[in-house]
Design a protein around this motif. Structure first.
Motif, PDB file in Angstrom:
ATOM      1  N   GLY A  32       0.780  -1.241   0.000  1.00  0.00           N
ATOM      2  CA  GLY A  32       0.000   0.000   0.000  1.00  0.00           C
ATOM      3  C   GLY A  32       0.803   1.278   0.000  1.00  0.00           C
ATOM      4  O   GLY A  32       0.223   2.371  -0.029  1.00  0.00           O
ATOM      5  N   ALA A  33       2.145   1.179   0.037  1.00  0.00           N
ATOM      6  CA  ALA A  33       2.961   2.404  -0.008  1.00  0.00           C
ATOM      7  C   ALA A  33       2.856   3.027  -1.404  1.00  0.00           C
ATOM      8  O   ALA A  33       2.787   2.313  -2.409  1.00  0.00           O
ATOM      9  N   ILE A  34       2.842   4.350  -1.440  1.00  0.00           N
ATOM     10  CA  ILE A  34       2.718   5.083  -2.710  1.00  0.00           C
ATOM     11  C   ILE A  34       3.941   5.970  -2.905  1.00  0.00           C
ATOM     12  O   ILE A  34       4.369   6.667  -1.977  1.00  0.00           O
ATOM     13  N   TYR A  35       4.486   5.928  -4.111  1.00  0.00           N
ATOM     14  CA  TYR A  35       5.635   6.765  -4.472  1.00  0.00           C
ATOM     15  C   TYR A  35       5.291   7.511  -5.752  1.00  0.00           C
ATOM     16  O   TYR A  35       4.703   6.929  -6.671  1.00  0.00           O
ATOM     17  N   VAL A  36       5.673   8.787  -5.792  1.00  0.00           N
ATOM     18  CA  VAL A  36       5.304   9.606  -6.945  1.00  0.00           C
ATOM     19  C   VAL A  36       6.540  10.196  -7.603  1.00  0.00           C
ATOM     20  O   VAL A  36       7.603  10.327  -6.979  1.00  0.00           O
ATOM     21  N   GLY A  37       6.385  10.567  -8.874  1.00  0.00           N
ATOM     22  CA  GLY A  37       7.464  11.216  -9.604  1.00  0.00           C
ATOM     23  C   GLY A  37       6.888  12.059 -10.736  1.00  0.00           C
ATOM     24  O   GLY A  37       5.773  11.810 -11.208  1.00  0.00           O
ATOM     25  N   CYS A  38       7.647  13.085 -11.119  1.00  0.00           N
ATOM     26  CA  CYS A  38       7.245  13.919 -12.256  1.00  0.00           C
ATOM     27  C   CYS A  38       8.457  14.044 -13.177  1.00  0.00           C
ATOM     28  O   CYS A  38       9.583  13.746 -12.772  1.00  0.00           O
ATOM     29  N   ASN A  39       8.229  14.467 -14.415  1.00  0.00           N
ATOM     30  CA  ASN A  39       9.386  14.642 -15.296  1.00  0.00           C
ATOM     31  C   ASN A  39      10.155  15.905 -14.912  1.00  0.00           C
ATOM     32  O   ASN A  39       9.573  16.907 -14.482  1.00  0.00           O
ATOM     33  N   ILE A  56      10.082   5.560  -9.634  1.00  0.00           N
ATOM     34  CA  ILE A  56      10.884   4.364  -9.306  1.00  0.00           C
ATOM     35  C   ILE A  56      12.041   4.758  -8.397  1.00  0.00           C
ATOM     36  O   ILE A  56      12.331   4.066  -7.408  1.00  0.00           O
ATOM     37  N   ALA A  57      12.693   5.857  -8.687  1.00  0.00           N
ATOM     38  CA  ALA A  57      13.818   6.299  -7.842  1.00  0.00           C
ATOM     39  C   ALA A  57      13.344   6.570  -6.411  1.00  0.00           C
ATOM     40  O   ALA A  57      14.023   6.208  -5.440  1.00  0.00           O
ATOM     41  N   ALA A  58      12.167   7.178  -6.279  1.00  0.00           N
ATOM     42  CA  ALA A  58      11.634   7.459  -4.933  1.00  0.00           C
ATOM     43  C   ALA A  58      11.345   6.154  -4.183  1.00  0.00           C
ATOM     44  O   ALA A  58      11.622   6.032  -2.982  1.00  0.00           O
ATOM     45  N   MET A  59      10.810   5.167  -4.907  1.00  0.00           N
ATOM     46  CA  MET A  59      10.510   3.869  -4.285  1.00  0.00           C
ATOM     47  C   MET A  59      11.794   3.190  -3.789  1.00  0.00           C
ATOM     48  O   MET A  59      11.867   2.711  -2.650  1.00  0.00           O
ATOM     49  N   ILE A  60      12.792   3.174  -4.657  1.00  0.00           N
ATOM     50  CA  ILE A  60      14.055   2.521  -4.287  1.00  0.00           C
ATOM     51  C   ILE A  60      14.718   3.262  -3.128  1.00  0.00           C
ATOM     52  O   ILE A  60      15.224   2.648  -2.182  1.00  0.00           O
ATOM     53  N   ALA A  61      14.689   4.585  -3.173  1.00  0.00           N
ATOM     54  CA  ALA A  61      15.313   5.375  -2.101  1.00  0.00           C
ATOM     55  C   ALA A  61      14.639   5.117  -0.763  1.00  0.00           C
ATOM     56  O   ALA A  61      15.272   5.188   0.296  1.00  0.00           O
ATOM     57  N   ALA A  62      13.338   4.790  -0.799  1.00  0.00           N
ATOM     58  CA  ALA A  62      12.597   4.533   0.441  1.00  0.00           C
ATOM     59  C   ALA A  62      12.745   3.090   0.923  1.00  0.00           C
ATOM     60  O   ALA A  62      12.260   2.741   1.997  1.00  0.00           O
ATOM     61  N   GLY A  63      13.383   2.249   0.094  1.00  0.00           N
ATOM     62  CA  GLY A  63      13.651   0.884   0.547  1.00  0.00           C
ATOM     63  C   GLY A  63      12.720  -0.181  -0.005  1.00  0.00           C
ATOM     64  O   GLY A  63      12.888  -1.359   0.309  1.00  0.00           O
ATOM     65  N   ASP A  64      11.730   0.210  -0.816  1.00  0.00           N
ATOM     66  CA  ASP A  64      10.889  -0.793  -1.477  1.00  0.00           C
ATOM     67  C   ASP A  64      11.532  -1.158  -2.814  1.00  0.00           C
ATOM     68  O   ASP A  64      12.275  -0.350  -3.399  1.00  0.00           O
ATOM     69  N   THR A  65      11.226  -2.342  -3.295  1.00  0.00           N
ATOM     70  CA  THR A  65      11.896  -2.787  -4.521  1.00  0.00           C
ATOM     71  C   THR A  65      10.945  -3.279  -5.605  1.00  0.00           C
ATOM     72  O   THR A  65      11.394  -3.703  -6.674  1.00  0.00           O
ATOM     73  N   SER A  66       9.634  -3.244  -5.334  1.00  0.00           N
ATOM     74  CA  SER A  66       8.710  -3.630  -6.405  1.00  0.00           C
ATOM     75  C   SER A  66       7.356  -2.973  -6.180  1.00  0.00           C
ATOM     76  O   SER A  66       7.021  -2.559  -5.064  1.00  0.00           O
ATOM     77  N   PHE A  67       6.603  -2.885  -7.267  1.00  0.00           N
ATOM     78  CA  PHE A  67       5.273  -2.258  -7.190  1.00  0.00           C
ATOM     79  C   PHE A  67       4.227  -3.168  -7.820  1.00  0.00           C
ATOM     80  O   PHE A  67       4.541  -4.007  -8.673  1.00  0.00           O
ATOM     81  N   ALA A  68       2.982  -2.953  -7.387  1.00  0.00           N
ATOM     82  CA  ALA A  68       1.858  -3.740  -7.901  1.00  0.00           C
ATOM     83  C   ALA A  68       1.028  -2.973  -8.920  1.00  0.00           C
ATOM     84  O   ALA A  68       0.335  -3.570  -9.744  1.00  0.00           O
ATOM     85  N   GLU A  69       1.078  -1.627  -8.814  1.00  0.00           N
ATOM     86  CA  GLU A  69       0.258  -0.771  -9.692  1.00  0.00           C
ATOM     87  C   GLU A  69       1.042   0.476 -10.038  1.00  0.00           C
ATOM     88  O   GLU A  69       1.773   0.995  -9.179  1.00  0.00           O
ATOM     89  N   VAL A  70       0.834   0.986 -11.246  1.00  0.00           N
ATOM     90  CA  VAL A  70       1.434   2.267 -11.623  1.00  0.00           C
ATOM     91  C   VAL A  70       0.405   3.068 -12.401  1.00  0.00           C
ATOM     92  O   VAL A  70      -0.384   2.493 -13.162  1.00  0.00           O
ATOM     93  N   ALA A  71       0.397   4.371 -12.182  1.00  0.00           N
ATOM     94  CA  ALA A  71      -0.489   5.273 -12.913  1.00  0.00           C
ATOM     95  C   ALA A  71       0.349   6.381 -13.526  1.00  0.00           C
ATOM     96  O   ALA A  71       1.300   6.867 -12.899  1.00  0.00           O
ATOM     97  N   VAL A  72       0.023   6.752 -14.748  1.00  0.00           N
ATOM     98  CA  VAL A  72       0.745   7.822 -15.470  1.00  0.00           C
ATOM     99  C   VAL A  72      -0.298   8.753 -16.072  1.00  0.00           C
ATOM    100  O   VAL A  72      -1.304   8.281 -16.636  1.00  0.00           O
TER     101      VAL A  72
END
Ligand code: THU
Length: 130
Positions: A32-39, A56-72
């Motif tokens: 359920g953790a959410i990570y966001v990014g913009c160009n 993805i960089a925000a997720m990795i920096a926070a210590g998670d290594t995979s995601f179940a959903e992505v929205a763009v």
């Protein structure tokens, strides 16, 4: 609030003075953790870094290594698909069965499997004998 809403919110922070094309991305992990990014563009490399890569960089920096959903999301007549480089990055960090929702700021949405974005993707298994 849906994951598209998170992507839409971070899109407003995009730094895109060269293309003028703002993109937002949000990832959700299985827990359920959410990570966001913009160009983020820059004068030397006006193509900059994509929203998906930022999330993805925000997720990795926070210590998670995979995601179940992505929205763009972007302001576009039809939902904007991730670029080739981002497809490779998404494939690297997607859970099996992960889904992507691509959306326009006007409300058009397209949902599909992340795996279908890059058929025959190169992965670590291809380096198995080294
Ligand atoms: N862009 C993204 O951030 N994600 C995509 O999926 C497509 C393209 C950005 C990169 C660049 O800042 C701008 O959109 C125009 O290519």
């Amino acid at each position: 609030m849906s994951l598209i809403d998170d992507a839409a919110a971070v899109r407003l922070n995009a730094y895109a003075p060269y293309s003028k094309f703002k993109v937002g991305a949000a990832l959700k992990t299985a827990s359920g953790a959410i990570y966001v990014g913009c160009n983020v563009e820059n004068v030397a490399y006006p193509e900059g870094t994509c929203a998906e890569a930022g999330a993805i960089a925000a997720m990795i920096a926070a210590g998670d290594t995979s995601f179940a959903e992505v929205a763009v999301i972007a302001e576009s007549p039809s939902p904007v698909p991730p670029c080739g480089g981002c497809r490779q990055k998404l494939a690297e960090f997607a859970d099996a069965g992960a889904r992507i929702t691509m959306a326009t700021t006007g409300g058009v949405k397209q949902n599909m499997a992340v795996a279908d974005l890059l058929p025959g993707a190169f992965d670590a298994g291809h380096m198995g004998s080294v």
